[in-house]
Write a protein that holds these residues in place. Structure first.
Motif, short mmCIF file in Angstrom:
data_model
loop_
_atom_site.label_atom_id
_atom_site.label_comp_id
_atom_site.label_asym_id
_atom_site.label_seq_id
_atom_site.Cartn_x
_atom_site.Cartn_y
_atom_site.Cartn_z
N GLU A 134 -8.23 10.27 5.61
CA GLU A 134 -7.68 11.12 4.56
C GLU A 134 -6.17 11.22 4.69
O GLU A 134 -5.64 11.61 5.74
CB GLU A 134 -8.31 12.50 4.62
N PRO A 135 -5.45 10.88 3.62
CA PRO A 135 -3.99 10.96 3.69
C PRO A 135 -3.51 12.41 3.54
O PRO A 135 -4.11 13.19 2.81
CB PRO A 135 -3.55 10.12 2.49
N ASP A 136 -2.44 12.73 4.26
CA ASP A 136 -1.84 14.04 4.09
C ASP A 136 -0.97 14.02 2.82
O ASP A 136 -0.89 13.00 2.13
CB ASP A 136 -1.04 14.45 5.33
N GLU A 137 -0.32 15.12 2.53
CA GLU A 137 0.47 15.21 1.30
C GLU A 137 1.60 14.19 1.27
O GLU A 137 1.86 13.57 0.24
CB GLU A 137 1.04 16.63 1.15
N ILE A 138 2.26 14.00 2.39
CA ILE A 138 3.38 13.05 2.46
C ILE A 138 2.90 11.63 2.19
O ILE A 138 3.49 10.90 1.39
CB ILE A 138 4.10 13.14 3.82
N PHE A 139 1.81 11.23 2.84
CA PHE A 139 1.32 9.87 2.64
C PHE A 139 0.81 9.70 1.21
O PHE A 139 1.01 8.65 0.60
CB PHE A 139 0.22 9.52 3.66
N SER A 140 0.19 10.73 0.65
CA SER A 140 -0.27 10.67 -0.74
C SER A 140 0.91 10.47 -1.68
O SER A 140 0.83 9.67 -2.63
CB SER A 140 -1.02 11.94 -1.12
N ARG A 141 1.99 11.17 -1.43
CA ARG A 141 3.20 10.99 -2.27
C ARG A 141 3.77 9.59 -2.10
O ARG A 141 4.26 8.99 -3.06
CB ARG A 141 4.24 12.05 -1.93
N PHE A 142 3.71 9.08 -0.88
CA PHE A 142 4.18 7.71 -0.63
C PHE A 142 3.37 6.72 -1.47
O PHE A 142 3.94 5.84 -2.11
CB PHE A 142 4.06 7.38 0.87
N VAL A 143 2.05 6.89 -1.50
CA VAL A 143 1.18 6.04 -2.31
C VAL A 143 1.56 6.17 -3.78
O VAL A 143 1.68 5.17 -4.50
CB VAL A 143 -0.32 6.39 -2.09
N TYR A 144 1.78 7.39 -4.24
CA TYR A 144 2.15 7.63 -5.63
C TYR A 144 3.45 6.92 -5.97
O TYR A 144 3.58 6.27 -7.02
CB TYR A 144 2.27 9.13 -5.92
N ILE A 145 4.43 7.01 -5.08
CA ILE A 145 5.73 6.36 -5.32
C ILE A 145 5.55 4.84 -5.40
O ILE A 145 6.13 4.19 -6.27
CB ILE A 145 6.74 6.76 -4.24
N LEU A 146 4.76 4.27 -4.50
CA LEU A 146 4.51 2.83 -4.54
C LEU A 146 3.87 2.43 -5.87
O LEU A 146 4.25 1.42 -6.48
CB LEU A 146 3.59 2.40 -3.39
N ILE A 147 2.91 3.21 -6.31
CA ILE A 147 2.21 2.90 -7.57
C ILE A 147 3.15 3.06 -8.76
O ILE A 147 3.27 2.16 -9.60
CB ILE A 147 0.95 3.78 -7.73
N SER A 148 3.81 4.20 -8.84
CA SER A 148 4.64 4.46 -10.02
C SER A 148 5.87 3.54 -10.09
O SER A 148 6.34 3.23 -11.18
CB SER A 148 5.06 5.93 -10.09
N ASN A 149 6.36 3.09 -8.95
CA ASN A 149 7.50 2.16 -8.93
C ASN A 149 7.08 0.69 -8.94
O ASN A 149 7.91 -0.19 -8.75
CB ASN A 149 8.39 2.43 -7.73
N LYS A 150 5.78 0.45 -9.09
CA LYS A 150 5.23 -0.91 -9.14
C LYS A 150 5.60 -1.70 -7.88
O LYS A 150 6.01 -2.85 -7.94
CB LYS A 150 5.71 -1.64 -10.39
#
Length: 181
Positions: free
Chosen positions: A69-85
């Motif tokens: 389970e990712p913590d909030e920081i890692f989840s945001r990192f995933v979101y940034i990778l996805i949203s920035n392609k």
């Protein structure tokens, strides 16, 4: 391995955050899990018709199901990778993250390809060779490639050292062709 400047920036950013939060090994594991998830779900995760939030949520749900389970920081990192392609750089990011961990410990990763399994004496010689050029202790990733005939190929610090019979024969062939041309 050559790293893109994009991958290195993301890896260093995550590494710095992980170090501050004392979660370097945890994030290393999660990055490796994320890479495997991406390998399986890349078509979905790269689908721009689906909102980044939904794609991130799927990744986080899968990671949670796998007990990572990712913590909030890692989840945001995933979101940034996805949203920035930037998901296509995941393998490089994970690899550079590992490299950064080693570098921070005064170690250096070395790709070692040899024609046969190397012995303890050969490893000592190769260790000293790498230390001479880097002032760091090598961590070997060893592979056997019988097509080398004999010898080794070392890759570290962006350089390749080919001390194999196959490499020497290829160099000889190139030199002959240059003289004839």
């Amino acid at each position: 391995m050559m790293y893109s400047s994009i991958a290195s920036k993301y890896a260093i950013a995550l590494y710095n955050i992980s170090k501050v939060n004392k979660k370097t090994e945890e994030y290393k594991e999660r990055l490796n899990v994320l890479t495997r998830i991406y390998d399986e779900l890349s078509v979905f995760l790269n689908n721009q018709a689906i909102k980044p939030e939904k794609r991130m949520q799927l990744v986080c749900d899968v990671m949670k199901e796998l007990k990572y389970e990712p913590d909030e920081i890692f989840s945001r990192f995933v979101y940034i990778l996805i949203s920035n392609k930037r998901l296509k750089y995941l393998k490089q990011i994970a690899s550079f993250f590992d490299y950064t961990i080693l570098e921070d410990k005064g170690l250096i990763p070395v790709e070692l390809i040899s024609a046969t399994e190397i012995g303890e004496d050969e490893e000592k010689v190769l260790t000293e060779f790498v230390r001479k050029y880097t002032n760091r202790t090598p961590v070997f990733n060893t592979m056997v490639d019988e097509s080398l005939i004999a010898g080794v190929v070392l890759e570290f610090s962006g350089k390749r050292y080919d001390a194999s019979i196959k490499g020497r024969l290829e160099k000889l062939a190139r030199d002959v062709l240059r003289r004839e041309g």
